[in-house]
Write an enzyme that holds these catalytic residues in place. Structure first.
Site, short mmCIF file in Angstrom:
data_model
loop_
_atom_site.label_atom_id
_atom_site.label_comp_id
_atom_site.label_asym_id
_atom_site.label_seq_id
_atom_site.Cartn_x
_atom_site.Cartn_y
_atom_site.Cartn_z
N SER A 58 -8.73 -31.34 6.33
CA SER A 58 -7.49 -31.21 7.11
C SER A 58 -7.76 -30.40 8.38
O SER A 58 -8.32 -29.31 8.31
CB SER A 58 -6.42 -30.48 6.31
OG SER A 58 -6.14 -31.21 5.15
N ARG A 93 -3.70 -19.83 1.16
CA ARG A 93 -4.87 -20.09 2.02
C ARG A 93 -5.35 -18.84 2.77
O ARG A 93 -5.83 -18.93 3.90
CB ARG A 93 -4.58 -21.23 3.02
CG ARG A 93 -4.26 -22.55 2.36
CD ARG A 93 -5.41 -23.13 1.56
NE ARG A 93 -5.00 -24.29 0.78
CZ ARG A 93 -4.73 -24.27 -0.54
NH1 ARG A 93 -4.83 -23.15 -1.24
NH2 ARG A 93 -4.39 -25.35 -1.18
N GLU A 98 -6.52 -25.30 10.66
CA GLU A 98 -7.19 -24.72 9.50
C GLU A 98 -8.69 -24.60 9.84
O GLU A 98 -9.34 -23.60 9.52
CB GLU A 98 -6.99 -25.66 8.31
CG GLU A 98 -7.70 -25.19 7.07
CD GLU A 98 -7.36 -26.02 5.83
OE1 GLU A 98 -6.28 -26.66 5.78
OE2 GLU A 98 -8.19 -26.03 4.91
C1 LIG Z 1 -13.45 -33.87 3.11
C2 LIG Z 1 -12.92 -32.45 3.00
C3 LIG Z 1 -11.85 -32.18 2.17
C4 LIG Z 1 -11.37 -30.87 2.04
N1 LIG Z 1 -10.32 -30.64 1.19
C5 LIG Z 1 -9.88 -29.37 1.03
C6 LIG Z 1 -8.80 -29.09 0.10
O1 LIG Z 1 -8.29 -29.97 -0.58
N2 LIG Z 1 -8.39 -27.82 -0.01
C7 LIG Z 1 -8.96 -26.78 0.70
O2 LIG Z 1 -8.55 -25.63 0.52
N3 LIG Z 1 -9.96 -27.02 1.59
C8 LIG Z 1 -10.42 -28.28 1.78
N4 LIG Z 1 -11.43 -28.53 2.67
C9 LIG Z 1 -11.93 -27.44 3.52
C10 LIG Z 1 -13.15 -26.69 2.96
O3 LIG Z 1 -13.86 -27.49 2.03
C11 LIG Z 1 -12.78 -25.40 2.30
O4 LIG Z 1 -12.10 -24.56 3.21
C12 LIG Z 1 -14.02 -24.68 1.78
O5 LIG Z 1 -13.60 -23.68 0.96
C13 LIG Z 1 -14.91 -24.10 2.87
O6 LIG Z 1 -16.14 -23.74 2.27
P1 LIG Z 1 -17.51 -23.80 3.05
O7 LIG Z 1 -18.52 -23.20 2.17
O8 LIG Z 1 -17.82 -25.17 3.53
O9 LIG Z 1 -17.17 -22.85 4.27
P2 LIG Z 1 -17.71 -22.83 5.75
O10 LIG Z 1 -17.07 -23.91 6.57
O11 LIG Z 1 -19.19 -22.75 5.77
O12 LIG Z 1 -17.09 -21.44 6.22
C14 LIG Z 1 -15.69 -21.30 6.32
C15 LIG Z 1 -15.39 -19.82 6.56
O13 LIG Z 1 -15.81 -19.09 5.42
C16 LIG Z 1 -16.79 -18.11 5.78
N5 LIG Z 1 -17.74 -18.06 4.68
C17 LIG Z 1 -18.35 -19.10 4.04
N6 LIG Z 1 -19.11 -18.64 3.04
C18 LIG Z 1 -18.99 -17.28 3.06
C19 LIG Z 1 -19.54 -16.24 2.26
N7 LIG Z 1 -20.35 -16.49 1.23
N8 LIG Z 1 -19.20 -14.97 2.57
C20 LIG Z 1 -18.37 -14.69 3.58
N9 LIG Z 1 -17.81 -15.63 4.37
C21 LIG Z 1 -18.13 -16.92 4.09
C22 LIG Z 1 -17.39 -18.59 7.08
O14 LIG Z 1 -17.91 -17.51 7.83
C23 LIG Z 1 -16.17 -19.22 7.74
O15 LIG Z 1 -15.36 -18.24 8.32
C24 LIG Z 1 -11.95 -29.82 2.79
C25 LIG Z 1 -13.04 -30.11 3.63
C26 LIG Z 1 -13.54 -31.40 3.73
C27 LIG Z 1 -14.73 -31.66 4.60
#
Ligand SMILES: Cc1cc2nc3c(=O)[nH]c(=O)nc-3n(C[C@H](O)[C@H](O)[C@H](O)COP(=O)(O)OP(=O)(O)OC[C@H]3O[C@@H](n4cnc5c(N)ncnc54)[C@H](O)[C@@H]3O)c2cc1C
Length: 328
Positions: free
Chosen positions: A229, A179, A304
């Site tokens: 989570s 992670r 997280e």
């Molecule tokens: C219902 C649910 C289930 C989930 N299950 C999992 C799971 O099984 N496993 C898991 O690992 N995660 C899980 N997650 C968490 C989440 O989906 C992941 O961490 C996902 O990768 C975050 O992506 P995001 O685009 O939504 O990021 P955001 O929340 O928009 O951003 C998260 C971080 O990434 C940075 N970021 C985003 N995009 C970029 C970019 N293009 N360049 C630079 N920085 C960037 C942001 O600045 C921030 O620091 C879950 C979330 C939900 C809501």
């Protein structure tokens, strides 16, 4: 009201992105948790070059910048964000297959990407089918499930640095670990990635993905907005107490409610929003749950989920939670 310096900044951002800039944008409707006040400026680039131009414009400016994917790991503050949100999302969601490799823009939605890969008879990222974020966010976190991370399949990542210079990182330069990646904690925008897969059997891949989705539907709350989570699993705690969900459940925290925020009665490591939860309702639950589990087990769980403060501070949510509600 838009002030003088903002007007010049907005004009520059509009010029760089074909006008895809807005001011005073409500974050709640854009956020997975449906929580968040107004963002002062919101900009959506549509290519690596546009995103790099945005980074160059923001270089050296006083306003905080937040790179947003789908916000599925982010708690926006109900007081809003007094800076510039750069959304690498729907406008940067193209992909193409090249043999056993895929090229994709970082804003592609992970379940869509995983389905496209699987349907093409390529195997390796079935575990991501139920993760509702963007590819960029997933790469940054080396996210995944079933003890796997997306980093296993990443060949290279194209980024823009804080000055707007485009550069490429190889798999080993990304430093993927559980992670985490070297991309975290930097003002670097992830813009495109190349991933590699093995050839597999489409029907078997589809069956596996459907099985994963079915088991997630049974385990995780799906109807109410949440951010997945809340607390990270810690290997030491896991071996003596269990995963965070179990520790929270044993402490009797399932179902605990503060305002419209609630520790999910279905899975204690999820906090759901019944409609009008505020960021401080969520932070209160985090502080209370963390303190209670620490008193009972001796383990202090870290979040997280990250909280974005109005001034741009982005921290694991337990840090502002403890600051606000030290004695809960
Ligand atoms: C219902 C649910 C289930 C989930 N299950 C999992 C799971 O099984 N496993 C898991 O690992 N995660 C899980 N997650 C968490 C989440 O989906 C992941 O961490 C996902 O990768 C975050 O992506 P995001 O685009 O939504 O990021 P955001 O929340 O928009 O951003 C998260 C971080 O990434 C940075 N970021 C985003 N995009 C970029 C970019 N293009 N360049 C630079 N920085 C960037 C942001 O600045 C921030 O620091 C879950 C979330 C939900 C809501």
């Amino acid at each position: 009201m838009t002030t003088g310096p903002d007007r010049a900044l907005i004009a520059a951002l509009a010029d760089a992105t074909g006008g895809h800039v807005a001011t005073d944008v409500p974050l709640a409707p854009l956020s997975r948790w449906r929580i968040g006040g107004l963002a002062r400026i919101y900009v959506e680039p549509s290519s690596a070059e546009e995103a790099a131009a945005v980074m160059a414009i923001m270089h050296g400016r006083p306003e905080p910048l937040f790179l947003m994917g789908d916000s599925s790991n982010t708690l926006f503050d109900s007081a809003g964000f007094d800076g510039v949100v750069v959304r690498i999302g729907r406008r940067m969601a193209n992909m193409r297959l090249e043999g056993a490799q895929a090229w994709a823009q970082a804003g592609i939605w992970v379940p869509r990407f995983a389905r496209r890969i699987g349907c093409s008879g390529l195997t390796g990222i079935e575990h991501t089918i139920g993760i509702p974020g963007t590819l960029g966010g997933l790469i940054l976190m080396n996210g995944g499930s079933q003890r796997k991370g997306i980093g296993l399949n990443v060949v290279s990542v194209r980024c823009a640095d804080s000055e707007g210079r485009l550069f490429e990182l190889t798999h080993s330069e990304c430093g993927f670990a559980y992670r985490s990646s070297t991309l975290q904690g930097q003002r670097t925008a992830i813009l495109e990635a190349r991933l590699e897969f093995e050839r597999g059997d489409s029907a078997a891949i589809r069956r596996e993905m459907l099985g994963i989705l079915r088991s997630r539907r049974l385990k995780f709350p799906q109807k109410l907005p949440n951010c997945g989570s809340t607390f990270l699993s810690d290997p030491k705690m896991y071996s003596s107490v269990g995963p965070p969900g179990q520790a929270l459940e044993s402490a009797g925290l399932k179902g605990l409610r503060r305002g419209d925020a609630q520790i999910s009665p279905m899975h204690a490591n999820f906090i759901v929003n019944h409609g009008n939860a505020s960021s401080s309702d969520v932070l209160w639950l985090i502080a209370h749950a963390r303190n209670l589990v620490e008193q009972r087990t001796g383990y202090a769980m870290d979040c997280e989920v990250r909280h974005l403060a109005p001034d741009g501070a982005l921290r694991p949510a337990h840090e502002p939670a403890l600051h606000l509600f030290a004695n809960q």
